[in-house]
Scaffold this motif. Sequence first.
Motif, PDB file in Angstrom:
ATOM      1  N   GLN A 162      52.557  38.632  22.024  1.00  0.00           N
ATOM      2  CA  GLN A 162      53.261  37.468  21.500  1.00  0.00           C
ATOM      3  C   GLN A 162      54.437  37.955  20.657  1.00  0.00           C
ATOM      4  O   GLN A 162      54.306  38.901  19.880  1.00  0.00           O
ATOM      5  CB  GLN A 162      52.324  36.602  20.661  1.00  0.00           C
ATOM      6  CG  GLN A 162      51.132  36.090  21.455  1.00  0.00           C
ATOM      7  CD  GLN A 162      51.565  35.187  22.596  1.00  0.00           C
ATOM      8  OE1 GLN A 162      52.179  34.150  22.364  1.00  0.00           O
ATOM      9  NE2 GLN A 162      51.249  35.573  23.817  1.00  0.00           N
ATOM     10  N   MET A 163      55.557  37.291  20.808  1.00  0.00           N
ATOM     11  CA  MET A 163      56.783  37.725  20.145  1.00  0.00           C
ATOM     12  C   MET A 163      57.091  36.833  18.945  1.00  0.00           C
ATOM     13  O   MET A 163      56.849  35.629  18.978  1.00  0.00           O
ATOM     14  CB  MET A 163      57.960  37.675  21.129  1.00  0.00           C
ATOM     15  CG  MET A 163      57.711  38.400  22.442  1.00  0.00           C
ATOM     16  SD  MET A 163      57.287  40.142  22.259  1.00  0.00           S
ATOM     17  CE  MET A 163      58.845  40.795  21.722  1.00  0.00           C
ATOM     18  N   GLY A 164      57.666  37.460  17.909  1.00  0.00           N
ATOM     19  CA  GLY A 164      58.139  36.705  16.759  1.00  0.00           C
ATOM     20  C   GLY A 164      59.534  36.174  17.023  1.00  0.00           C
ATOM     21  O   GLY A 164      60.138  36.442  18.074  1.00  0.00           O
ATOM     22  N   GLU A 165      60.073  35.435  16.068  1.00  0.00           N
ATOM     23  CA  GLU A 165      61.407  34.868  16.234  1.00  0.00           C
ATOM     24  C   GLU A 165      62.490  35.935  16.340  1.00  0.00           C
ATOM     25  O   GLU A 165      63.559  35.680  16.875  1.00  0.00           O
ATOM     26  CB  GLU A 165      61.716  33.913  15.080  1.00  0.00           C
ATOM     27  CG  GLU A 165      60.888  32.640  15.155  1.00  0.00           C
ATOM     28  CD  GLU A 165      61.272  31.644  14.093  1.00  0.00           C
ATOM     29  OE1 GLU A 165      62.365  31.750  13.517  1.00  0.00           O
ATOM     30  OE2 GLU A 165      60.453  30.736  13.843  1.00  0.00           O
ATOM     31  N   ASP A 166      62.196  37.143  15.849  1.00  0.00           N
ATOM     32  CA  ASP A 166      63.159  38.239  15.936  1.00  0.00           C
ATOM     33  C   ASP A 166      63.043  39.015  17.248  1.00  0.00           C
ATOM     34  O   ASP A 166      63.651  40.064  17.416  1.00  0.00           O
ATOM     35  CB  ASP A 166      62.980  39.189  14.750  1.00  0.00           C
ATOM     36  CG  ASP A 166      61.578  39.806  14.686  1.00  0.00           C
ATOM     37  OD1 ASP A 166      60.701  39.449  15.524  1.00  0.00           O
ATOM     38  OD2 ASP A 166      61.349  40.652  13.800  1.00  0.00           O
ATOM     39  N   ASP A 167      62.253  38.499  18.192  1.00  0.00           N
ATOM     40  CA  ASP A 167      62.002  39.147  19.485  1.00  0.00           C
ATOM     41  C   ASP A 167      61.367  40.534  19.339  1.00  0.00           C
ATOM     42  O   ASP A 167      61.547  41.408  20.178  1.00  0.00           O
ATOM     43  CB  ASP A 167      63.278  39.218  20.336  1.00  0.00           C
ATOM     44  CG  ASP A 167      63.628  37.882  20.954  1.00  0.00           C
ATOM     45  OD1 ASP A 167      62.728  37.017  21.046  1.00  0.00           O
ATOM     46  OD2 ASP A 167      64.783  37.689  21.351  1.00  0.00           O
ATOM     47  N   GLN A 168      60.597  40.693  18.288  1.00  0.00           N
ATOM     48  CA  GLN A 168      59.759  41.871  18.095  1.00  0.00           C
ATOM     49  C   GLN A 168      58.308  41.400  18.157  1.00  0.00           C
ATOM     50  O   GLN A 168      58.032  40.200  18.073  1.00  0.00           O
ATOM     51  CB  GLN A 168      60.048  42.534  16.734  1.00  0.00           C
ATOM     52  CG  GLN A 168      61.465  43.054  16.588  1.00  0.00           C
ATOM     53  CD  GLN A 168      61.770  44.176  17.580  1.00  0.00           C
ATOM     54  OE1 GLN A 168      60.975  45.102  17.756  1.00  0.00           O
ATOM     55  NE2 GLN A 168      62.915  44.084  18.246  1.00  0.00           N
ATOM     56  N   ALA A 169      57.373  42.334  18.293  1.00  0.00           N
ATOM     57  CA  ALA A 169      55.962  41.964  18.342  1.00  0.00           C
ATOM     58  C   ALA A 169      55.596  41.176  17.095  1.00  0.00           C
ATOM     59  O   ALA A 169      55.953  41.569  15.972  1.00  0.00           O
ATOM     60  CB  ALA A 169      55.099  43.205  18.451  1.00  0.00           C
ATOM     61  N   ASP A 170      54.905  40.048  17.283  1.00  0.00           N
ATOM     62  CA  ASP A 170      54.476  39.219  16.166  1.00  0.00           C
ATOM     63  C   ASP A 170      53.412  39.983  15.376  1.00  0.00           C
ATOM     64  O   ASP A 170      52.329  40.264  15.915  1.00  0.00           O
ATOM     65  CB  ASP A 170      53.907  37.908  16.698  1.00  0.00           C
ATOM     66  CG  ASP A 170      53.463  36.971  15.604  1.00  0.00           C
ATOM     67  OD1 ASP A 170      52.699  37.401  14.715  1.00  0.00           O
ATOM     68  OD2 ASP A 170      53.851  35.791  15.650  1.00  0.00           O
ATOM     69  N   PRO A 171      53.677  40.333  14.110  1.00  0.00           N
ATOM     70  CA  PRO A 171      52.716  41.135  13.334  1.00  0.00           C
ATOM     71  C   PRO A 171      51.359  40.455  13.169  1.00  0.00           C
ATOM     72  O   PRO A 171      50.327  41.125  13.210  1.00  0.00           O
ATOM     73  CB  PRO A 171      53.405  41.321  11.985  1.00  0.00           C
ATOM     74  CG  PRO A 171      54.846  41.049  12.224  1.00  0.00           C
ATOM     75  CD  PRO A 171      54.906  40.078  13.370  1.00  0.00           C
ATOM     76  N   ALA A 172      51.333  39.134  12.981  1.00  0.00           N
ATOM     77  CA  ALA A 172      50.057  38.429  12.811  1.00  0.00           C
ATOM     78  C   ALA A 172      49.246  38.483  14.104  1.00  0.00           C
ATOM     79  O   ALA A 172      48.032  38.723  14.080  1.00  0.00           O
ATOM     80  CB  ALA A 172      50.305  36.981  12.383  1.00  0.00           C
ATOM     81  N   TRP A 173      49.915  38.263  15.260  1.00  0.00           N
ATOM     82  CA  TRP A 173      49.219  38.349  16.536  1.00  0.00           C
ATOM     83  C   TRP A 173      48.673  39.762  16.750  1.00  0.00           C
ATOM     84  O   TRP A 173      47.527  39.946  17.151  1.00  0.00           O
ATOM     85  CB  TRP A 173      50.159  37.981  17.690  1.00  0.00           C
ATOM     86  CG  TRP A 173      49.525  38.219  19.023  1.00  0.00           C
ATOM     87  CD1 TRP A 173      48.717  37.366  19.699  1.00  0.00           C
ATOM     88  CD2 TRP A 173      49.595  39.414  19.801  1.00  0.00           C
ATOM     89  NE1 TRP A 173      48.277  37.947  20.866  1.00  0.00           N
ATOM     90  CE2 TRP A 173      48.807  39.209  20.951  1.00  0.00           C
ATOM     91  CE3 TRP A 173      50.239  40.639  19.649  1.00  0.00           C
ATOM     92  CZ2 TRP A 173      48.659  40.184  21.927  1.00  0.00           C
ATOM     93  CZ3 TRP A 173      50.089  41.602  20.630  1.00  0.00           C
ATOM     94  CH2 TRP A 173      49.304  41.372  21.747  1.00  0.00           C
ATOM     95  N   HIS A 174      49.509  40.753  16.477  1.00  0.00           N
ATOM     96  CA  HIS A 174      49.125  42.152  16.668  1.00  0.00           C
ATOM     97  C   HIS A 174      47.906  42.507  15.817  1.00  0.00           C
ATOM     98  O   HIS A 174      46.945  43.117  16.309  1.00  0.00           O
ATOM     99  CB  HIS A 174      50.317  43.053  16.333  1.00  0.00           C
ATOM    100  CG  HIS A 174      50.079  44.496  16.615  1.00  0.00           C
ATOM    101  ND1 HIS A 174      49.871  45.414  15.615  1.00  0.00           N
ATOM    102  CD2 HIS A 174      50.004  45.174  17.787  1.00  0.00           C
ATOM    103  CE1 HIS A 174      49.691  46.604  16.159  1.00  0.00           C
ATOM    104  NE2 HIS A 174      49.763  46.491  17.469  1.00  0.00           N
TER     105      HIS A 174
END
Length: 195
Positions: A162-174
């Motif tokens: 899942q991606m965050g708004e910054d198009d990086q891996a979403d830290p919470a999902w990770h």
Amino acid sequence: MPPKLNRLQHIALKVRDLNKSLEFYRDILGFRVIEHLDQEDPAKTTYGYTRRVRFITCTNEHHVVNLTEIAPEFVPPNQPPPENSRSLTHYGLHHFAFIVEGKTEFNEWVDYLKSKEVEFVRGPLLHSPTHPEGDGSPGENRAVYFCDPDGNAIEICCDIMQMGEDDQADPAWHADRLRRDGYNPEEVALPPINR
């Protein structure tokens, strides 16, 4: 900028033996045949090389796979279908994927496919450059690959990154995903996104 596309809706496959393909998709993968189209007159067919089409689904949508049988007179002689579309070097289908809810359901699919003697062409594995069980490739998802009777490679997967708004891996999902897999998220780096 174009309008937003949501997700893959369906894939259409040219098959050599519709009955054999239906046995695979319906009897092994659990698809339902929603509608069929049979044309005996080649002049009335959409493409000229097909006579029978089946629209099949595993969702509440009319179809997610369209099986189009190549009429026998158009099947190339002495040319068997590929064993695995992922290994071909010419243009065409590489693979298509179906996602399942999570690791438990993924493992159930792996066991089920084994019980049906479906041969895996890759996996089961976990695509990840940072996860302790990862194979070094991007995606963060668990995956298993196998082929239908015409050699079309299919992936069943779960846990697509899942991606965050910054198009990086979403830290919470990770972090949540690592905890579910039994690992401490503070000890595993976020996967890098190569652009």
